[in-house]
Design a protein around this motif. Structure first.
Motif, short mmCIF file in Angstrom:
data_model
loop_
_atom_site.label_atom_id
_atom_site.label_comp_id
_atom_site.label_asym_id
_atom_site.label_seq_id
_atom_site.Cartn_x
_atom_site.Cartn_y
_atom_site.Cartn_z
N ARG A 1 0.85 -1.20 0.00
CA ARG A 1 0.00 0.00 0.00
C ARG A 1 0.88 1.24 0.00
N LEU A 2 1.81 1.25 -0.95
CA LEU A 2 2.81 2.31 -1.00
C LEU A 2 3.06 2.73 -2.44
N SER A 3 3.10 4.03 -2.65
CA SER A 3 3.53 4.56 -3.94
C SER A 3 4.67 5.54 -3.68
N THR A 4 5.58 5.62 -4.64
CA THR A 4 6.68 6.56 -4.51
C THR A 4 6.75 7.44 -5.74
N LEU A 5 7.19 8.66 -5.53
CA LEU A 5 7.45 9.59 -6.63
C LEU A 5 8.92 9.97 -6.49
N HIS A 6 9.71 9.53 -7.45
CA HIS A 6 11.15 9.75 -7.39
C HIS A 6 11.53 10.89 -8.32
N ILE A 7 12.33 11.78 -7.79
CA ILE A 7 12.80 12.93 -8.55
C ILE A 7 14.29 12.74 -8.83
N THR A 8 14.64 12.80 -10.08
CA THR A 8 16.04 12.60 -10.48
C THR A 8 16.64 13.91 -10.95
N ALA A 9 17.81 14.24 -10.40
CA ALA A 9 18.55 15.44 -10.83
C ALA A 9 17.62 16.65 -10.88
N ALA A 10 17.11 17.00 -9.71
CA ALA A 10 16.07 18.03 -9.61
C ALA A 10 16.49 19.35 -10.27
N VAL A 11 15.51 20.00 -10.87
CA VAL A 11 15.69 21.34 -11.43
C VAL A 11 14.64 22.25 -10.82
N HIS A 12 14.91 23.56 -10.88
CA HIS A 12 14.05 24.54 -10.21
C HIS A 12 12.59 24.44 -10.65
N ASP A 13 12.36 24.12 -11.91
CA ASP A 13 11.00 24.05 -12.45
C ASP A 13 10.12 23.00 -11.78
N LEU A 14 10.75 22.08 -11.05
CA LEU A 14 9.99 21.05 -10.37
C LEU A 14 9.45 21.51 -9.02
N SER A 15 9.79 22.71 -8.61
CA SER A 15 9.27 23.25 -7.35
C SER A 15 7.75 23.37 -7.45
N ALA A 16 7.05 22.72 -6.53
CA ALA A 16 5.58 22.69 -6.54
C ALA A 16 5.15 21.85 -5.35
N THR A 17 3.83 21.71 -5.18
CA THR A 17 3.31 20.77 -4.20
C THR A 17 2.80 19.54 -4.95
N TYR A 18 3.19 18.38 -4.48
CA TYR A 18 2.82 17.12 -5.12
C TYR A 18 1.85 16.36 -4.22
N PHE A 19 0.77 15.92 -4.83
CA PHE A 19 -0.24 15.16 -4.11
C PHE A 19 -0.38 13.77 -4.70
N CYS A 20 -0.54 12.78 -3.83
CA CYS A 20 -1.01 11.49 -4.29
C CYS A 20 -2.49 11.39 -3.92
N ALA A 21 -3.22 10.60 -4.68
CA ALA A 21 -4.65 10.43 -4.43
C ALA A 21 -5.02 8.99 -4.75
N VAL A 22 -5.93 8.47 -3.97
CA VAL A 22 -6.30 7.06 -4.09
C VAL A 22 -7.78 6.93 -4.36
N ALA A 23 -8.13 6.04 -5.29
CA ALA A 23 -9.52 5.66 -5.51
C ALA A 23 -9.65 4.22 -5.07
N THR A 24 -10.69 3.90 -4.31
CA THR A 24 -10.72 2.60 -3.67
C THR A 24 -11.25 1.48 -4.55
#
Lengths: 114, 112
Positions: free
Chosen positions: B70-93
């Motif tokens: 019951r786990l999801s991951t969001l991996h960021i590689t070699a981050a750049v400034h444009d990736l600055s934001a809020t990230y949400f995960c959402a689940v549908a049952t």
């Protein structure tokens, strides 16, 4: 641009008043969802309509109601407004029945209750 | 009641670094979504994950789903400034119940 439109973008009103938020889904989408985003509650599902019928209900207050019209646009009515109703209200739409059910969000309506 | 937890809540990282955002959920789910939100803006769909072991990549972002954990991951590689934001995960049952339950969000700030 997701293709979902919402009006108005901003709304400022007083406690006790009633407002109506409008949403037009993407062309071809039959489902419309309403979400509320606030600092203390985060993003919360309010209600879903599918092809004019209510499909699912979330944490929607009794003072709030919604409907979806034959042309598939939807309205969210908020009445007897309280300070705590100030939030960003999003509408989303999706094509249901294809498994993925990816929801596309509109730009939102920012409601401020004074 | 379905609960969706994300961590960290805040993440400040330097450009060029790698990092992972975690999303845990409390009940069985067959669909998990990742969204991005810029300040004052709407939610932009990033990934839809439909099955155990699903992995999707777009640019410097890669999302994966482990339904058993019951786990999801969001991996960021070699981050750049444009990736600055809020990230949400959402689940549908489950099918027939299409509402999304959102995580608390991870506010990501990339420092030059």
């Amino acid at each position: 641009d997701s293709g979902v439109t919402q009006t108005p973008k901003h709304l400022i009103t007083a406690t006790g008043q009633r407002v109506t938020l409008r949403c037009s889904p993407r062309s071809g989408d039959l489902s419309v969802y309403w979400y509320q985003q606030s600092l203390d509650q985060g993003l919360q599902f309010l209600i879903q309509y599918y092809n004019g019928e209510e499909r699912a209900k979330g944490n929607i207050l009794e003072r709030f109601s919604a409907q979806q019209f034959p042309d598939l646009h939807s309205e969210l009515n908020l009445s007897s407004l309280e300070l705590g109703d100030s939030a960003l209200y999003f509408c989303a739409s999706s094509v249901e029945g294809q498994g993925v059910n990816e929801q596309f969000f509109g730009p939102g309506t920012r409601l401020t209750v004074l | 009641e379905l609960k969706v937890e994300q961590n960290p809540l805040f993440l400040s990282m330097q450009e060029g670094k790698n990092y992972t955002i975690y999303c845990n959920y409390s009940t069985t789910s067959d669909r998990l979504y990742w969204y991005r939100q810029d300040p004052g803006k709407s939610l932009e769909s990033l990934f839809v994950l439909l099955s155990n072991g699903a992995v999707k990549q777009e640019g410097r972002l890669m999302a994966s789903l482990d339904t058993k954990a019951r786990l999801s991951t969001l991996h960021i590689t070699a981050a750049v400034h444009d990736l600055s934001a809020t990230y949400f995960c959402a689940v549908a049952t489950n099918f027939g119940n299409e509402k999304l339950t959102f995580g608390t969000g991870t506010r990501l700030t990339i420092i030059p």
